[in-house]
Design a protein around this motif. Structure first.
Motif, mmCIF file in Angstrom:
data_model
loop_
_atom_site.group_PDB
_atom_site.id
_atom_site.type_symbol
_atom_site.label_atom_id
_atom_site.label_comp_id
_atom_site.label_asym_id
_atom_site.label_seq_id
_atom_site.Cartn_x
_atom_site.Cartn_y
_atom_site.Cartn_z
ATOM 1 N N SER A 124 0.824 -1.206 0.000
ATOM 2 C CA SER A 124 0.000 0.000 0.000
ATOM 3 C C SER A 124 0.861 1.261 0.000
ATOM 4 O O SER A 124 0.598 2.217 -0.739
ATOM 5 C CB SER A 124 -0.927 -0.016 1.218
ATOM 6 O OG SER A 124 -1.631 1.195 1.314
ATOM 7 N N LEU A 125 1.881 1.253 0.833
ATOM 8 C CA LEU A 125 2.781 2.410 0.873
ATOM 9 C C LEU A 125 3.497 2.610 -0.463
ATOM 10 O O LEU A 125 3.615 3.739 -0.955
ATOM 11 C CB LEU A 125 3.799 2.265 2.007
ATOM 12 C CG LEU A 125 3.248 2.420 3.421
ATOM 13 C CD1 LEU A 125 4.308 2.037 4.456
ATOM 14 C CD2 LEU A 125 2.755 3.842 3.658
ATOM 15 N N THR A 140 0.384 3.102 -3.402
ATOM 16 C CA THR A 140 -0.615 4.151 -3.238
ATOM 17 C C THR A 140 -0.029 5.440 -2.654
ATOM 18 O O THR A 140 -0.253 6.526 -3.187
ATOM 19 C CB THR A 140 -1.774 3.658 -2.345
ATOM 20 O OG1 THR A 140 -2.279 2.434 -2.894
ATOM 21 C CG2 THR A 140 -2.884 4.674 -2.276
ATOM 22 N N VAL A 141 0.705 5.298 -1.567
ATOM 23 C CA VAL A 141 1.223 6.480 -0.885
ATOM 24 C C VAL A 141 2.413 7.079 -1.633
ATOM 25 O O VAL A 141 2.472 8.298 -1.846
ATOM 26 C CB VAL A 141 1.586 6.155 0.583
ATOM 27 C CG1 VAL A 141 2.211 7.362 1.266
ATOM 28 C CG2 VAL A 141 0.348 5.679 1.335
ATOM 29 N N LEU A 186 9.403 8.093 3.834
ATOM 30 C CA LEU A 186 8.574 7.007 3.306
ATOM 31 C C LEU A 186 9.443 5.792 2.994
ATOM 32 O O LEU A 186 9.094 4.665 3.346
ATOM 33 C CB LEU A 186 7.812 7.456 2.060
ATOM 34 C CG LEU A 186 6.951 6.378 1.406
ATOM 35 C CD1 LEU A 186 5.889 5.852 2.381
ATOM 36 C CD2 LEU A 186 6.301 6.929 0.145
#
Length: 181
Positions: A15-16, A19-20, A35
């Motif tokens: 997800s990171l 998406t992020v 991140l």
């Protein structure tokens, strides 16, 4: 019920990344770096999550080895120091020997035992040279397995100057299970 920790970590990492990361402003180097560090740590945790308990058991076992080696000299420092160490070793042995001890119990026992050992080392500063030397030699000799574990545990981070010399984590963790109880 199944433990889904590894799959959950894998999904969080995906997800990171998927998406992020695309939503983070590439012109903000601190955000990009943070991140990346977060993803790297979660990936590291995913590879270690099921070994945390065995690592804690290993560390407590090695700390008990050091403390046991110091018992005679601790008693020479003072009867109180000897008694504190004897009591701490007994408590640690009881927790370490309990196959149902939780990770936090092993960690707490480790912290308590290590606090007493630190006290012995500090008290040894005022001891006769012969006693101080024996204590120093036993601590330095006994700490090598803990350093090996630390190196093996954090090897994926790439800071080890000679990675080929580091024992395999699985070999060290097998020692923890073979000396349990």
């Amino acid at each position: 019920m199944m433990d889904h920790s590894e799959n959950t970590l894998r999904a969080a990492i995906k997800s990171l990344r998927d998406t992020v990361a695309p939503a983070v402003d590439p012109q903000d180097p601190q955000a990009v770096e943070q991140l990346r560090l977060t993803i790297d740590f979660l990936e590291f945790l995913r590879t270690r999550v099921y070994d945390i308990h065995a690592r804690q058991r290993y560390e407590l076992g090695r700390q008990m080895d050091i403390a046991q080696a110091l018992l005679d000299d601790a008693a020479l420092l003072s009867p109180e120091a000897g008694d504190r160490l004897t009591h701490a070793v007994g408590d640690a042995r009881s927790v370490h020997g309990d196959p149902e001890a939780h990770t936090q119990d092993l960690r707490a026992s480790s912290q308590q035992l290590w606090a007493v050992v630190r006290g012995i080392v500090r008290t040894a500063r005022q001891a006769p040279d012969e006693v101080r030397e024996r204590i120093s030699t036993k601590v330095i000799g006994g700490i090598e397995p803990l350093i090996e574990m630390e190196s093996a545990w954090f090897l994926p981070f790439g800071f080890e100057p000679d990675p080929g010399s580091v024992p395999q984590l699985t070999d060290l963790l097998e020692r923890a299970s073979s000396d349990a109880g």
